[in-house]
Scaffold this active site. Structure first.
Site, mmCIF file in Angstrom:
data_model
loop_
_atom_site.group_PDB
_atom_site.id
_atom_site.type_symbol
_atom_site.label_atom_id
_atom_site.label_comp_id
_atom_site.label_asym_id
_atom_site.label_seq_id
_atom_site.Cartn_x
_atom_site.Cartn_y
_atom_site.Cartn_z
ATOM 1 N N SER A 144 -11.214 -15.386 8.612
ATOM 2 C CA SER A 144 -10.903 -14.422 9.677
ATOM 3 C C SER A 144 -11.284 -15.050 11.007
ATOM 4 O O SER A 144 -12.168 -15.916 11.059
ATOM 5 C CB SER A 144 -11.744 -13.154 9.479
ATOM 6 O OG SER A 144 -11.729 -12.353 10.639
ATOM 7 N N TYR A 157 -19.389 -8.099 7.279
ATOM 8 C CA TYR A 157 -18.080 -8.780 7.283
ATOM 9 C C TYR A 157 -18.150 -10.121 8.020
ATOM 10 O O TYR A 157 -17.720 -11.148 7.500
ATOM 11 C CB TYR A 157 -17.041 -7.860 7.949
ATOM 12 C CG TYR A 157 -15.617 -8.380 7.873
ATOM 13 C CD1 TYR A 157 -14.868 -8.246 6.708
ATOM 14 C CD2 TYR A 157 -15.012 -8.998 8.967
ATOM 15 C CE1 TYR A 157 -13.559 -8.711 6.627
ATOM 16 C CE2 TYR A 157 -13.703 -9.469 8.904
ATOM 17 C CZ TYR A 157 -12.983 -9.321 7.732
ATOM 18 O OH TYR A 157 -11.689 -9.788 7.659
HETATM 19 P P1 NAD Z 1 -5.711 -5.609 2.087
HETATM 20 O O1 NAD Z 1 -6.710 -4.514 2.006
HETATM 21 O O2 NAD Z 1 -4.276 -5.258 2.032
HETATM 22 O O3 NAD Z 1 -5.981 -6.717 0.961
HETATM 23 C C1 NAD Z 1 -7.218 -6.963 0.376
HETATM 24 C C2 NAD Z 1 -6.992 -7.133 -1.103
HETATM 25 O O4 NAD Z 1 -8.215 -7.514 -1.743
HETATM 26 C C3 NAD Z 1 -6.545 -5.822 -1.767
HETATM 27 O O5 NAD Z 1 -5.402 -6.087 -2.557
HETATM 28 C C4 NAD Z 1 -7.724 -5.416 -2.618
HETATM 29 O O6 NAD Z 1 -7.372 -4.703 -3.781
HETATM 30 C C5 NAD Z 1 -8.315 -6.778 -2.949
HETATM 31 N N1 NAD Z 1 -9.699 -6.697 -3.395
HETATM 32 C C6 NAD Z 1 -10.712 -6.004 -2.812
HETATM 33 N N2 NAD Z 1 -11.841 -6.158 -3.532
HETATM 34 C C7 NAD Z 1 -11.532 -6.966 -4.576
HETATM 35 C C8 NAD Z 1 -12.266 -7.484 -5.657
HETATM 36 N N3 NAD Z 1 -13.563 -7.210 -5.818
HETATM 37 N N4 NAD Z 1 -11.624 -8.284 -6.559
HETATM 38 C C9 NAD Z 1 -10.310 -8.571 -6.411
HETATM 39 N N5 NAD Z 1 -9.557 -8.102 -5.393
HETATM 40 C C10 NAD Z 1 -10.166 -7.312 -4.492
HETATM 41 O O7 NAD Z 1 -6.036 -6.372 3.444
HETATM 42 P P2 NAD Z 1 -5.573 -7.816 3.958
HETATM 43 O O8 NAD Z 1 -5.598 -7.722 5.413
HETATM 44 O O9 NAD Z 1 -4.344 -8.268 3.286
HETATM 45 O O10 NAD Z 1 -6.822 -8.713 3.515
HETATM 46 C C11 NAD Z 1 -6.672 -9.973 2.869
HETATM 47 C C12 NAD Z 1 -7.706 -10.933 3.426
HETATM 48 O O11 NAD Z 1 -7.395 -11.212 4.789
HETATM 49 C C13 NAD Z 1 -9.138 -10.412 3.423
HETATM 50 O O12 NAD Z 1 -10.014 -11.438 3.001
HETATM 51 C C14 NAD Z 1 -9.386 -10.064 4.868
HETATM 52 O O13 NAD Z 1 -10.749 -10.147 5.222
HETATM 53 C C15 NAD Z 1 -8.551 -11.133 5.564
HETATM 54 N N6 NAD Z 1 -8.211 -10.835 6.957
HETATM 55 C C16 NAD Z 1 -7.366 -9.817 7.273
HETATM 56 C C17 NAD Z 1 -7.057 -9.581 8.614
HETATM 57 C C18 NAD Z 1 -6.105 -8.497 9.057
HETATM 58 O O14 NAD Z 1 -5.989 -8.264 10.262
HETATM 59 N N7 NAD Z 1 -5.403 -7.820 8.143
HETATM 60 C C19 NAD Z 1 -7.623 -10.375 9.612
HETATM 61 C C20 NAD Z 1 -8.502 -11.383 9.248
HETATM 62 C C21 NAD Z 1 -8.781 -11.613 7.918
#
Ligand code: NAD
Length: 254
Positions: A144, A157
């Site tokens: 991130s 986080y």
């Molecule tokens: P999201 O909530 O759609 O996806 C997260 C996924 O992780 C979900 O499918 C959830 O079921 C899964 N998950 C949660 N706990 C879990 C576990 N214990 N075991 C297996 N799977 C698990 O959100 P996203 O934005 O797609 O997030 C994906 C990654 O991107 C994350 O690591 C998040 O920190 C990172 N991220 C997202 C953003 C953003 O703006 N969306 C920005 C920076 C980083």
């Protein structure tokens, strides 16, 4: 074969679909959202790809080991790991409970550690498959912008993502002699479930856009395209790198 954790929604789903479109057999890991995982599976099938759904909590060692064993049994080999699964649980520092701390650290930091270790052991055992790749394996962490930008009210986080960045660099250095490439993509603001309370409101969108010089909020496919490139031999000399895919968000002071 590529294994993507947390691929039932958002960025992980986008990466799994794009990698399948590029011809990779996919292992789609999900935690609780079986319906979302099935949507990913459908999209992969539409792209003519093969896919195995595996339910596993990435923070549990036995479940991660079982997932890799299942993946190997189905496809014979693992070539790419995308450590994507992650959660956010906001809490002010003076109020945060140990449970809220551990929940995020276990999922966002211990989970990627367990998966990276399982994948690296497989890569080393197998070595370089010269016909199909120049590397023995590739690991991509989805970190991130908050691996370098502090974010009040979310110490669990930001600490997890800062840790992910250092894990990535350490593994890149340690595993390079075994021809394993390890890199991170650090997204800015991407429209997914994790931040839907923000981008689904006008006020939230404006607040997000005020931090993005490029003038638009990102989509999962913005990250997926970069992941496909990083996993390809086009990126063969890239290891230990963090790519900030953020519309310039990291250009602003925090
Ligand atoms: P999201 O909530 O759609 O996806 C997260 C996924 O992780 C979900 O499918 C959830 O079921 C899964 N998950 C949660 N706990 C879990 C576990 N214990 N075991 C297996 N799977 C698990 O959100 P996203 O934005 O797609 O997030 C994906 C990654 O991107 C994350 O690591 C998040 O920190 C990172 N991220 C997202 C953003 C953003 O703006 N969306 C920005 C920076 C980083």
């Amino acid at each position: 074969m590529a294994l993507v954790t947390g691929a039932s929604s958002g960025i992980g789903q986008g990466i799994a679909i794009r990698m399948a479109q590029e011809g990779a057999h996919m292992v789609v890991n999900y935690y609780s959202d079986e319906e979302g995982a099935q949507d990913t599976q459908k999209a992969i099938a539409q792209a003519g790809g093969k896919c195995l759904l595996v339910k596993a909590d990435v923070s549990k060692e036995a479940e991660v080991e079982a997932m890799f064993a299942q993946a190997k049994k189905e496809f014979g080999t693992v070539d790419i790991l995308v450590n994507n699964a992650g959660i956010q649980e906001d809490a002010d520092f003076l109020e945060i409970t140990l449970e809220q701390w551990e929940k995020v650290i276990n999922t966002n930091l211990t989970g990627p550690f367990l998966c990276a270790r399982a994948a690296a052991r497989e890569f080393v055992k197998r070595g370089v498959k010269k016909k199909t790749s120049t590397a023995a394996g590739k690991i991509i962490f989805i970190s991130s912008v908050h691996d370098i930008i502090p974010w009040g009210g979310r110490v669990n986080y930001t600490t997890s993502k800062g840790g992910v960045m250092m894990m990535m660099k350490t593994l890149a250095q340690e595993l390079a002699p075994q021809k394993i490439r390890v890199n991170s993509i650090s997204p800015g603001a991407i429209k997914t479930d994790i931040n839907k309370d923000e981008w689904k409101t006008k006020e939230g969108r404006e607040q997000m856009l005020s931090q993005i010089p490029y003038g638009r909020i990102g989509e999962p496919d913005d990250i997926a395209k970069v992941a496909v490139w990083l996993a390809s031999d086009e990126a063969d000399y890239v290891t230990g790198a963090t790519l900030y895919v953020d519309g310039g968000m990291t250009l602003y002071p925090s």
